[in-house]
Design a protein around this motif. Structure first.
Motif, PDB file in Angstrom:
ATOM      1  N   ARG A 160     -16.293  -2.754  -3.499  1.00 26.27           N
ATOM      2  CA  ARG A 160     -17.147  -2.480  -4.027  1.00 26.27           C
ATOM      3  C   ARG A 160     -17.836  -3.773  -5.016  1.00 26.27           C
ATOM      4  O   ARG A 160     -18.639  -3.601  -5.391  1.00 26.27           O
ATOM      5  CB  ARG A 160     -16.916  -1.152  -5.124  1.00 26.27           C
ATOM      6  CG  ARG A 160     -16.768   0.030  -4.763  1.00 26.27           C
ATOM      7  CD  ARG A 160     -16.073   1.511  -5.712  1.00 26.27           C
ATOM      8  NE  ARG A 160     -14.715   0.721  -6.795  1.00 26.27           N
ATOM      9  CZ  ARG A 160     -14.126   1.250  -6.525  1.00 26.27           C
ATOM     10  NH1 ARG A 160     -13.770   1.540  -5.898  1.00 26.27           N
ATOM     11  NH2 ARG A 160     -13.449   0.742  -7.673  1.00 26.27           N
ATOM     12  N   GLN A 161     -16.939  -4.896  -5.434  1.00 26.06           N
ATOM     13  CA  GLN A 161     -17.285  -5.786  -6.019  1.00 26.06           C
ATOM     14  C   GLN A 161     -18.601  -6.628  -4.924  1.00 26.06           C
ATOM     15  O   GLN A 161     -18.360  -7.897  -5.753  1.00 26.06           O
ATOM     16  CB  GLN A 161     -15.516  -6.586  -6.251  1.00 26.06           C
ATOM     17  CG  GLN A 161     -15.478  -5.755  -7.043  1.00 26.06           C
ATOM     18  CD  GLN A 161     -13.765  -6.718  -7.992  1.00 26.06           C
ATOM     19  OE1 GLN A 161     -13.134  -7.085  -7.191  1.00 26.06           O
ATOM     20  NE2 GLN A 161     -13.236  -5.963  -8.638  1.00 26.06           N
ATOM     21  N   CYS A 202       1.070  -1.523   0.150  1.00 23.72           N
ATOM     22  CA  CYS A 202       0.369  -0.004  -0.194  1.00 23.72           C
ATOM     23  C   CYS A 202       0.797   1.274  -0.211  1.00 23.72           C
ATOM     24  O   CYS A 202       1.570   1.580   1.025  1.00 23.72           O
ATOM     25  CB  CYS A 202      -0.699   0.262   1.454  1.00 23.72           C
ATOM     26  SG  CYS A 202      -1.544   1.337   1.293  1.00 23.72           S
ATOM     27  N   ASN A 228     -11.853 -10.261   4.326  1.00 23.42           N
ATOM     28  CA  ASN A 228     -11.340  -9.458   3.439  1.00 23.42           C
ATOM     29  C   ASN A 228     -10.535  -8.052   4.062  1.00 23.42           C
ATOM     30  O   ASN A 228     -10.783  -7.026   4.339  1.00 23.42           O
ATOM     31  CB  ASN A 228     -12.496  -9.135   2.482  1.00 23.42           C
ATOM     32  CG  ASN A 228     -13.760  -9.616   2.415  1.00 23.42           C
ATOM     33  OD1 ASN A 228     -13.035 -10.437   0.764  1.00 23.42           O
ATOM     34  ND2 ASN A 228     -14.463 -10.278   2.665  1.00 23.42           N
ATOM     35  N   LYS A 247     -23.853  -5.617   1.247  1.00 23.31           N
ATOM     36  CA  LYS A 247     -23.233  -3.748   1.299  1.00 23.31           C
ATOM     37  C   LYS A 247     -24.481  -3.062   2.147  1.00 23.31           C
ATOM     38  O   LYS A 247     -24.610  -2.517   2.814  1.00 23.31           O
ATOM     39  CB  LYS A 247     -23.047  -3.362   0.264  1.00 23.31           C
ATOM     40  CG  LYS A 247     -21.181  -3.751  -0.116  1.00 23.31           C
ATOM     41  CD  LYS A 247     -21.110  -2.732  -1.555  1.00 23.31           C
ATOM     42  CE  LYS A 247     -21.838  -3.553  -3.246  1.00 23.31           C
ATOM     43  NZ  LYS A 247     -21.070  -2.943  -4.138  1.00 23.31           N
ATOM     44  N   ASN A 301     -13.316   0.660   4.465  1.00 22.44           N
ATOM     45  CA  ASN A 301     -13.179   1.312   3.732  1.00 22.44           C
ATOM     46  C   ASN A 301     -13.951   0.538   2.214  1.00 22.44           C
ATOM     47  O   ASN A 301     -14.311  -0.278   1.216  1.00 22.44           O
ATOM     48  CB  ASN A 301     -11.821   0.544   2.566  1.00 22.44           C
ATOM     49  CG  ASN A 301     -11.032   1.170   1.652  1.00 22.44           C
ATOM     50  OD1 ASN A 301     -12.542   2.651   0.842  1.00 22.44           O
ATOM     51  ND2 ASN A 301      -9.916   1.269   1.333  1.00 22.44           N
ATOM     52  N   LYS A 302     -14.885   1.837   2.353  1.00 24.36           N
ATOM     53  CA  LYS A 302     -15.984   1.714   1.263  1.00 24.36           C
ATOM     54  C   LYS A 302     -15.717   1.975  -0.018  1.00 24.36           C
ATOM     55  O   LYS A 302     -16.277   1.630  -1.233  1.00 24.36           O
ATOM     56  CB  LYS A 302     -17.272   2.645   1.608  1.00 24.36           C
ATOM     57  CG  LYS A 302     -18.270   1.635   3.260  1.00 24.36           C
ATOM     58  CD  LYS A 302     -18.645   2.309   3.606  1.00 24.36           C
ATOM     59  CE  LYS A 302     -19.945   1.421   4.622  1.00 24.36           C
ATOM     60  NZ  LYS A 302     -21.175   3.021   4.397  1.00 24.36           N
ATOM     61  N   ARG A 303     -14.549   2.310  -0.314  1.00 29.15           N
ATOM     62  CA  ARG A 303     -14.055   2.819  -1.781  1.00 29.15           C
ATOM     63  C   ARG A 303     -13.585   1.805  -2.768  1.00 29.15           C
ATOM     64  O   ARG A 303     -12.952   1.755  -3.623  1.00 29.15           O
ATOM     65  CB  ARG A 303     -13.021   4.102  -1.535  1.00 29.15           C
ATOM     66  CG  ARG A 303     -14.164   5.533  -1.223  1.00 29.15           C
ATOM     67  CD  ARG A 303     -13.069   6.630  -0.622  1.00 29.15           C
ATOM     68  NE  ARG A 303     -13.624   7.730  -0.380  1.00 29.15           N
ATOM     69  CZ  ARG A 303     -13.196   9.104  -0.048  1.00 29.15           C
ATOM     70  NH1 ARG A 303     -11.806   8.870   0.068  1.00 29.15           N
ATOM     71  NH2 ARG A 303     -14.216  10.061   0.082  1.00 29.15           N
ATOM     72  N   GLY A 304     -13.137   1.255  -2.221  1.00 29.44           N
ATOM     73  CA  GLY A 304     -11.666   0.342  -2.337  1.00 29.44           C
ATOM     74  C   GLY A 304     -12.784  -1.356  -3.708  1.00 29.44           C
ATOM     75  O   GLY A 304     -13.879  -0.510  -3.062  1.00 29.44           O
ATOM     76  N   THR A 305     -11.825  -1.400  -4.202  1.00 26.61           N
ATOM     77  CA  THR A 305     -12.320  -2.401  -4.915  1.00 26.61           C
ATOM     78  C   THR A 305     -12.959  -4.001  -4.623  1.00 26.61           C
ATOM     79  O   THR A 305     -14.007  -4.982  -4.979  1.00 26.61           O
ATOM     80  CB  THR A 305     -11.002  -3.054  -6.081  1.00 26.61           C
ATOM     81  OG1 THR A 305     -10.326  -1.652  -6.419  1.00 26.61           O
ATOM     82  CG2 THR A 305     -11.998  -3.873  -7.334  1.00 26.61           C
ATOM     83  N   THR A 306     -12.394  -3.979  -3.466  1.00 32.43           N
ATOM     84  CA  THR A 306     -12.850  -4.813  -2.848  1.00 32.43           C
ATOM     85  C   THR A 306     -14.318  -5.461  -2.449  1.00 32.43           C
ATOM     86  O   THR A 306     -15.087  -5.614  -2.309  1.00 32.43           O
ATOM     87  CB  THR A 306     -11.797  -5.579  -1.747  1.00 32.43           C
ATOM     88  OG1 THR A 306     -10.824  -5.652  -2.088  1.00 32.43           O
ATOM     89  CG2 THR A 306     -12.336  -6.765  -0.994  1.00 32.43           C
TER      90      THR A 306
END
Length: 115
Positions: A63-64, A10, A85, A70, A56-61
């Motif tokens: 969002r997918q 990161c 995750n 969610k 972290n709601k912005r991350g790819t994990t």
């Protein structure tokens, strides 16, 4: 005792490590992926910072995830998502003398480390 928690690849972790080194702050790095995390630690940090700060709601994990995962989030659901995750945990998390910070802000680091 100072511990920095996160994932080694990161960019923000790299910045935090570099700043800690430049400011002669000894620390231990705990990599979520290599060293793992457990529910006891994550529950404790959630009580200190709140799940809304940690997840972290912005991350790819995140969002997918399917919508049902969610929707209607609460502390226990968020903790389980983060345990399943670890990439969903915002980073870095700094622990210094039982004080926790999430994210990297020089002014906040200076305040916690000098207290």
């Amino acid at each position: 005792m100072t511990t920095l928690y996160g994932i080694s690849n990161c960019d923000t972790i790299r910045k935090a490590k570099k700043w800690l080194d430049a400011n002669n702050t000894a620390f231990t790095f705990h990599d979520y992926r290599k060293d793992g995390i457990d529910s006891t630690w994550l529950t404790h940090v959630e009580k200190e910072l709140g799940w809304e700060v940690l997840l972290n709601k912005r991350g790819t994990t995140f969002r997918q995830l399917p919508d049902e995962a969610k929707n209607n989030l609460n502390a226990s659901k968020a903790i389980q998502l983060m345990l399943d995750n670890p990439a969903m945990i915002k980073r870095p998390i700094l622990c210094h003398n039982e004080q926790y910070l999430c994210g990297f802000a020089i002014s906040a680091y200076e305040e916690v480390l000098n207290s």
